[in-house]
Design a protein around this motif. Structure first.
Motif, PDB file in Angstrom:
ATOM      1  N   TRP A 160       1.038  -6.776  -6.011  1.00 13.45           N
ATOM      2  CA  TRP A 160       1.662  -7.304  -7.153  1.00 13.45           C
ATOM      3  C   TRP A 160       2.559  -8.254  -7.520  1.00 13.45           C
ATOM      4  N   LYS A 208      -9.035   0.110  -9.811  1.00 16.32           N
ATOM      5  CA  LYS A 208      -7.529  -0.227  -8.914  1.00 16.32           C
ATOM      6  C   LYS A 208      -8.234   0.262  -7.797  1.00 16.32           C
ATOM      7  N   TRP A 239      -2.625  -0.166  -5.129  1.00 11.22           N
ATOM      8  CA  TRP A 239      -1.509   0.101  -6.184  1.00 11.22           C
ATOM      9  C   TRP A 239      -1.259   1.345  -6.637  1.00 11.22           C
TER      10      TRP A 239
END
Length: 580
Positions: free
Chosen positions: A123, A198, A202
């Protein structure tokens, strides 16, 4: 007769003076011949120099006098320049020091939050910062002004993180709509994404954001805010159909905005629960947790039919993750009863979790006849599962100076993703509290539905006693003693069991006392009671009352210990600056 005149001899310098011009001759000053009162008069157009000390202070000053008043000496100019230079220098120095201190404090706090609430490393920095703040504000002790979690602030922080996670240009790269444009949920709209592209970290972080927003939305149900989202107002201050006479806002609080400027403080909780359920890429346990959370919310809102439907949807989610192609051999989908002939490897923690919640809901809504066989099958499945001993070993840390510096400078690892819940059920030492809770449920239902059957009453009382003993034994196990959360859970289970045990004994003692009093009143029946069992009734009353007093003493002792531990923990938390 004319007198003779004699010549007077003048000094030599006098002759020279006689040759001087008339204008050079000394003469008295003109103003000295004026009357003293005339000195107070000033002639504005007089060419002669005026004497300021001869005039009152109220007279006008000349331009030269004004300039002389505002004139600055060379020393004064030098002092002002040096003072200005020092002021600017020290101001910049103080600004730089305070800025560096603020940045360092923010960095230290952010690092502490990251170690307490880890976030996925992939992130962006802003998303991780917002996620950590949302988690941090959920701790009551971190809200010094309120003393309880500020759910409006939590929702705002997590919403900012969610918007960045679902934005393909930021942290949502690779996030795609599902086939046929996604799933449409009535009243909610399009829900669910395809998360298969993903990573697991995540998806786990995205799941935590959605569940955190769902929890915050439950607390903010009925709250309103303005379009700037600066303030929130509780439902008791808002006029509605259920609140026709709202309270006036407290002094110092902002006034409630007009109806056209009001907006809900949060979206509906089902928006986030259904997004987890309908997204592709979440594990079975994650989808099951969201379904059960939504079912609990519906049950809290007094919607039993919708809640039961949601509990059964959660059971279907757990059944879909079974490793067998024939789920009917493991569990009955309509009743939720686990089969006694089901293989051990076919029973998963998700099935047990979903069936337990369904049975608890049915028992709470009066369907005890349907809930009892489910509880019995769940306890049988837990007792028959293969035992496993999980050592409670904490990871070894490098206590050397180099190791400490490396651990402080390096980024903490993201915790491993929890299991999917589709693995075979194992019986660990930490599951003893769940077994004790099931025994308490079975005992309470048996005693409540016994009626006049003394045998079933004794069975229910035995189940409750066994549940209390199991929870007491579980507190002495090392994996539970080393984990405060599990230990408190076992203490609560023991408290519930002791409370049920005490109520049962109080009921039995009161019933035996009524029988004894009826026997003492007289009559043929009382005569038979006195002949046959009067002594037995007295012994029963004494036995039941004595056991009830003993149980209440144990319960009060346990509650006092739990209350003391709670107060000590609160003192430790509030004594620290930051709590995680």
């Amino acid at each position: 007769m004319r007198l003779a005149a004699s010549r007077i001899q003048l000094p030599r310098g006098a002759a020279k003076l006689s040759n001087a011009r008339p204008s050079d001759c000394p003469c008295p000053r003109q103003f000295s011949f004026k009357h003293p009162r005339q000195f107070l008069v000033a002639y504005q157009g007089s060419p002669r120099p005026q004497l300021p000390f001869l005039y009152p202070s109220g007279q006008h000053l000349s331009n030269g006098q004004l300039l002389r008043l505002f004139s600055i000496s060379a020393n004064h100019k030098k002092f002002i320049k040096e003072t200005a230079k020092l002021s600017v220098r020290y101001s910049l120095l103080i600004f730089l020091l305070t800025s560096c201190f603020s940045i360092a404090s923010l960095g230290i706090l952010s690092e502490q939050q990251e170690r307490a609430f880890p976030s996925p490393h992939e992130w962006s920095l802003i998303t991780r910062f917002r996620f950590r703040r949302g988690k941090w504000w959920q701790v009551p002790e971190n809200n010094e002004e309120e003393g309880f979690p500020n759910w409006a602030r939590v929702y705002s922080e997590l919403q900012y993180a969610l918007n960045r996670l679902e934005n393909p240009d930021k942290d949502g790269a690779g996030l795609a709509e599902q086939e046929e444009g996604g799933i449409l949920v009535p009243g909610v709209g399009k829900a669910g994404f395809d998360l298969t592209a993903k990573s697991e970290e995540w998806r786990q972080g995205y799941y935590e954001v959605l569940m955190g927003m769902a929890s915050a939305a439950e607390r903010l149900d009925g709250w309103v805010t303005d379009k700037w989202r600066r303030n929130v107002w509780a439902p008791e201050f808002v006029e509605s159909a259920s609140n026709p006479r709202p309270k006036a806002v407290l002094p110092g609080m902002p006034e409630l905005p007009d109806e056209e400027h009001r907006v809900p403080a949060a979206d509906a909780p089902e928006t986030f629960y259904l997004k987890v359920i309908t997204s592709k890429g979440f594990t079975t346990y994650q989808r099951l947790s969201a379904a059960l959370g939504y079912a609990d919310w519906l049950n809290f809102r007094k919607l039993p039919d919708s809640a039961e439907e949601m509990y059964r949807w959660a059971l279907d989610i757990a059944i879909a993750g079974l490793p067998t192609p024939e789920p009917s051999t493991v569990i009955d989908r309509s009743t939720g009863i686990l089969s006694s002939t089901a293989p051990k490897e076919s029973i998963t923690p998700n099935i047990v979790y979903a069936a337990t919640n369904l049975a608890t809901f049915m028992a709470g809504n009066g369907k005890v006849a349907s809930a009892l066989p489910v509880f019995v099958s769940l306890l049988r499945a837990r007792l028959n599962a293969d035992s496993v001993r999980i050592p409670a070993l904490s990871p070894q840390k490098d206590a050397s100076l180099v190791g400490t510096l490396i651990s402080l400078l390096s980024e903490p690892d993201y915790p491993p993703v929890p299991p999917t819940g589709d693995e075979p059920l194992l019986r660990g030492e930490t599951d003893r509290c769940e077994e004790a809770a099931l025994k308490n449920y079975i005992g309470e239902i048996l005693f409540a539905t016994a009626g006049s059957s003394s045998t079933q009453r004794q069975q229910g009382l035995s189940w409750v006693r066994d549940g209390v003993s199991t929870s007491k034994l579980a507190q002495s196990l090392d994996p539970i003693k080393s984990n405060d959360a599990l230990r408190k859970k076992c203490e609560q289970c023991e408290e519930v069991g002791l409370e049920s045990w005490g109520k049962i004994m109080t009921y039995l003692a009161a019933e035996a006392r009524e029988k004894k009093e009826g026997a003492d009143k007289g009559g043929l029946s009382s005569l038979l009671w006195k002949i046959s069992g009067s002594k037995g009734l007295e012994e029963d009353v004494e036995s039941f009352e004595g056991e009830s007093e003993g149980v209440m003493l144990r319960l009060n002792k346990l509650r006092s210990r739990m209350l003391k531990e709670e107060y000590d923990e609160m003192d430790r938390k509030f004594a620290r600056t930051f709590v995680f």
